[in-house]
Design a protein around this motif. Structure first.
Motif, PDB file in Angstrom:
ATOM      1  N   UNK A 157       0.840  -1.202   0.000  1.00  0.00           N
ATOM      2  CA  UNK A 157       0.000   0.000   0.000  1.00  0.00           C
ATOM      3  C   UNK A 157       0.876   1.253   0.000  1.00  0.00           C
ATOM      4  N   UNK A 158       0.214   2.402   0.033  1.00  0.00           N
ATOM      5  CA  UNK A 158       0.926   3.690   0.072  1.00  0.00           C
ATOM      6  C   UNK A 158       1.213   4.135   1.503  1.00  0.00           C
ATOM      7  N   UNK A 159       1.111   3.214   2.454  1.00  0.00           N
ATOM      8  CA  UNK A 159       1.257   3.577   3.870  1.00  0.00           C
ATOM      9  C   UNK A 159       2.569   4.306   4.160  1.00  0.00           C
ATOM     10  N   UNK A 160       3.681   3.779   3.665  1.00  0.00           N
ATOM     11  CA  UNK A 160       4.982   4.388   3.964  1.00  0.00           C
ATOM     12  C   UNK A 160       5.091   5.787   3.363  1.00  0.00           C
ATOM     13  N   UNK A 161       4.664   5.936   2.111  1.00  0.00           N
ATOM     14  CA  UNK A 161       4.743   7.237   1.442  1.00  0.00           C
ATOM     15  C   UNK A 161       3.834   8.260   2.107  1.00  0.00           C
ATOM     16  N   UNK A 162       2.588   7.864   2.336  1.00  0.00           N
ATOM     17  CA  UNK A 162       1.633   8.766   2.980  1.00  0.00           C
ATOM     18  C   UNK A 162       2.082   9.081   4.402  1.00  0.00           C
ATOM     19  N   UNK A 163       2.612   8.075   5.079  1.00  0.00           N
ATOM     20  CA  UNK A 163       3.085   8.278   6.442  1.00  0.00           C
ATOM     21  C   UNK A 163       4.197   9.305   6.530  1.00  0.00           C
ATOM     22  N   UNK A 164       5.108   9.285   5.555  1.00  0.00           N
ATOM     23  CA  UNK A 164       6.198  10.272   5.559  1.00  0.00           C
ATOM     24  C   UNK A 164       5.659  11.689   5.394  1.00  0.00           C
ATOM     25  N   UNK A 165       4.694  11.861   4.494  1.00  0.00           N
ATOM     26  CA  UNK A 165       4.081  13.183   4.305  1.00  0.00           C
ATOM     27  C   UNK A 165       3.361  13.613   5.581  1.00  0.00           C
ATOM     28  N   UNK A 166       2.597  12.679   6.150  1.00  0.00           N
ATOM     29  CA  UNK A 166       1.823  12.984   7.351  1.00  0.00           C
ATOM     30  C   UNK A 166       2.726  13.396   8.504  1.00  0.00           C
ATOM     31  N   UNK A 167       3.770  12.615   8.746  1.00  0.00           N
ATOM     32  CA  UNK A 167       4.657  12.886   9.879  1.00  0.00           C
ATOM     33  C   UNK A 167       5.421  14.193   9.683  1.00  0.00           C
ATOM     34  N   UNK A 168       5.859  14.456   8.461  1.00  0.00           N
ATOM     35  CA  UNK A 168       6.593  15.697   8.202  1.00  0.00           C
ATOM     36  C   UNK A 168       5.720  16.914   8.481  1.00  0.00           C
ATOM     37  N   UNK A 169       4.516  16.926   7.902  1.00  0.00           N
ATOM     38  CA  UNK A 169       3.608  18.061   8.115  1.00  0.00           C
ATOM     39  C   UNK A 169       3.220  18.174   9.582  1.00  0.00           C
ATOM     40  N   UNK A 170       2.955  17.044  10.204  1.00  0.00           N
ATOM     41  CA  UNK A 170       2.531  17.000  11.600  1.00  0.00           C
ATOM     42  C   UNK A 170       3.624  17.525  12.523  1.00  0.00           C
ATOM     43  N   UNK A 171       4.853  17.054  12.320  1.00  0.00           N
ATOM     44  CA  UNK A 171       5.963  17.474  13.178  1.00  0.00           C
ATOM     45  C   UNK A 171       6.246  18.969  13.055  1.00  0.00           C
ATOM     46  N   UNK A 172       6.330  19.460  11.822  1.00  0.00           N
ATOM     47  CA  UNK A 172       6.610  20.891  11.625  1.00  0.00           C
ATOM     48  C   UNK A 172       5.491  21.727  12.242  1.00  0.00           C
ATOM     49  N   UNK A 173       4.253  21.287  12.052  1.00  0.00           N
ATOM     50  CA  UNK A 173       3.114  21.998  12.631  1.00  0.00           C
ATOM     51  C   UNK A 173       3.215  22.052  14.151  1.00  0.00           C
ATOM     52  N   UNK A 174       3.536  20.924  14.763  1.00  0.00           N
ATOM     53  CA  UNK A 174       3.632  20.875  16.224  1.00  0.00           C
ATOM     54  C   UNK A 174       4.753  21.763  16.750  1.00  0.00           C
ATOM     55  N   UNK A 175       5.901  21.734  16.084  1.00  0.00           N
ATOM     56  CA  UNK A 175       7.038  22.555  16.520  1.00  0.00           C
ATOM     57  C   UNK A 175       6.691  24.038  16.422  1.00  0.00           C
ATOM     58  N   UNK A 176       6.070  24.438  15.311  1.00  0.00           N
ATOM     59  CA  UNK A 176       5.693  25.845  15.148  1.00  0.00           C
ATOM     60  C   UNK A 176       4.596  26.238  16.136  1.00  0.00           C
ATOM     61  N   UNK A 177       3.703  25.310  16.434  1.00  0.00           N
ATOM     62  CA  UNK A 177       2.678  25.581  17.439  1.00  0.00           C
ATOM     63  C   UNK A 177       3.289  25.824  18.808  1.00  0.00           C
ATOM     64  N   UNK A 178       4.300  25.035  19.153  1.00  0.00           N
ATOM     65  CA  UNK A 178       4.983  25.241  20.433  1.00  0.00           C
ATOM     66  C   UNK A 178       5.760  26.552  20.441  1.00  0.00           C
ATOM     67  N   UNK A 179       6.325  26.927  19.288  1.00  0.00           N
ATOM     68  CA  UNK A 179       7.021  28.212  19.193  1.00  0.00           C
ATOM     69  C   UNK A 179       6.046  29.360  19.442  1.00  0.00           C
ATOM     70  N   UNK A 180       4.883  29.306  18.800  1.00  0.00           N
ATOM     71  CA  UNK A 180       3.877  30.351  18.993  1.00  0.00           C
ATOM     72  C   UNK A 180       3.407  30.389  20.443  1.00  0.00           C
ATOM     73  N   UNK A 181       3.193  29.217  21.030  1.00  0.00           N
ATOM     74  CA  UNK A 181       2.789  29.147  22.443  1.00  0.00           C
ATOM     75  C   UNK A 181       3.866  29.752  23.342  1.00  0.00           C
ATOM     76  N   UNK A 182       5.127  29.406  23.067  1.00  0.00           N
ATOM     77  CA  UNK A 182       6.223  29.929  23.880  1.00  0.00           C
ATOM     78  C   UNK A 182       6.320  31.443  23.805  1.00  0.00           C
ATOM     79  N   UNK A 183       6.153  31.992  22.608  1.00  0.00           N
ATOM     80  CA  UNK A 183       6.197  33.448  22.458  1.00  0.00           C
ATOM     81  C   UNK A 183       5.044  34.103  23.204  1.00  0.00           C
ATOM     82  N   UNK A 184       3.858  33.536  23.053  1.00  0.00           N
ATOM     83  CA  UNK A 184       2.671  34.105  23.693  1.00  0.00           C
ATOM     84  C   UNK A 184       2.770  34.038  25.214  1.00  0.00           C
ATOM     85  N   UNK A 185       3.369  32.964  25.713  1.00  0.00           N
ATOM     86  CA  UNK A 185       3.403  32.729  27.157  1.00  0.00           C
ATOM     87  C   UNK A 185       4.596  33.378  27.849  1.00  0.00           C
ATOM     88  N   UNK A 186       5.766  33.321  27.207  1.00  0.00           N
ATOM     89  CA  UNK A 186       6.987  33.730  27.894  1.00  0.00           C
ATOM     90  C   UNK A 186       7.636  35.004  27.345  1.00  0.00           C
TER      91      UNK A 186
END
Length: 200
Positions: A157-186
């Motif tokens: 199946x396309x699990x590995x290919x789709x998984x790589x796209x999903x994890x990349x977008x997900x990780x970058x999104x989470x890191x940027x979300x934490x950056x925004x939270x850190x700026x807003x909070x600290x």
């Protein structure tokens, strides 16, 4: 071979199943942000702050799970990879519940115009939101495949290919979300932050 009976529709039509879940998820979030659903209890600004802190912890834990999942699949440790990815998915569902409660029942904080590094904050937040929206169908498709197919079947199946796209977008999104939270909070002081109650 697993003796667990897998939902046949999800197994035979994983794209359609993931698309259906994606649409449902988008409707719930958009309804919360821009509609008056009237289903969320009103919460105080201090509770909004508490939920924001809890969300940041959940997102940090999700990053750890995703990184471990990547590491384990590269080592061929499929069961550990599966456990890490399911844990990450469970955490993101917990995030969604807290986010909807925080936004639908409370509100949000915004940086006032003229505050230093506001463009960096808004840029990080904007990319975070965009990638979050983009990642949803890929994550749901990868999870659907993973839950309805054996490891041997997944190789076809396309699990590995789709998984790589999903994890990349997900990780970058989470890191940027934490950056925004850190700026807003600290970084920003109370005089640079405006609390906006209600929908977006």
């Amino acid at each position: 071979m697993s003796t667990v009976r897998r939902p046949q529709f999800a197994r035979e039509h994983p794209r359609a199943f993931a698309a259906l879940l994606t649409v449902v998820g988008y409707v719930v979030v958009i309804g919360t942000l821009y509609g008056d659903l009237g289903i969320y209890p009103e919460i105080s600004e201090s509770t909004v702050d508490l939920l924001a802190h809890a969300i940041s912890v959940v997102n940090a834990a999700t990053i750890v799970c995703l990184v471990l999942g990547i590491r384990w699949i590269k080592r061929g440790e499929i069961e550990k990879h599966r456990a890490a990815m399911l844990a990450a998915f469970g955490l993101i569902l917990l995030f969604l519940v807290m986010y909807l409660l925080k936004t639908g029942g409370g509100g949000r904080k915004e940086i006032i115009a003229g505050a230093p590094l506001r463009s960096l904050y808004l840029g990080s937040l904007g990319i975070h939101i965009f990638l979050s929206v983009l990642a949803v169908p890929f994550v749901l498709y990868a999870i659907t495949l993973g839950l309805t197919h054996t490891p041997a079947e997944l190789r076809q199946t396309a699990h590995a290919t789709v998984g790589r796209v999903a994890v990349t977008a997900w990780l970058v999104s989470l890191v940027l979300g934490l950056l925004a939270y850190g700026m807003l909070t600290f970084y920003y002081g109370p005089e640079q932050i405006e609390f906006v109650r209600g929908i977006a």
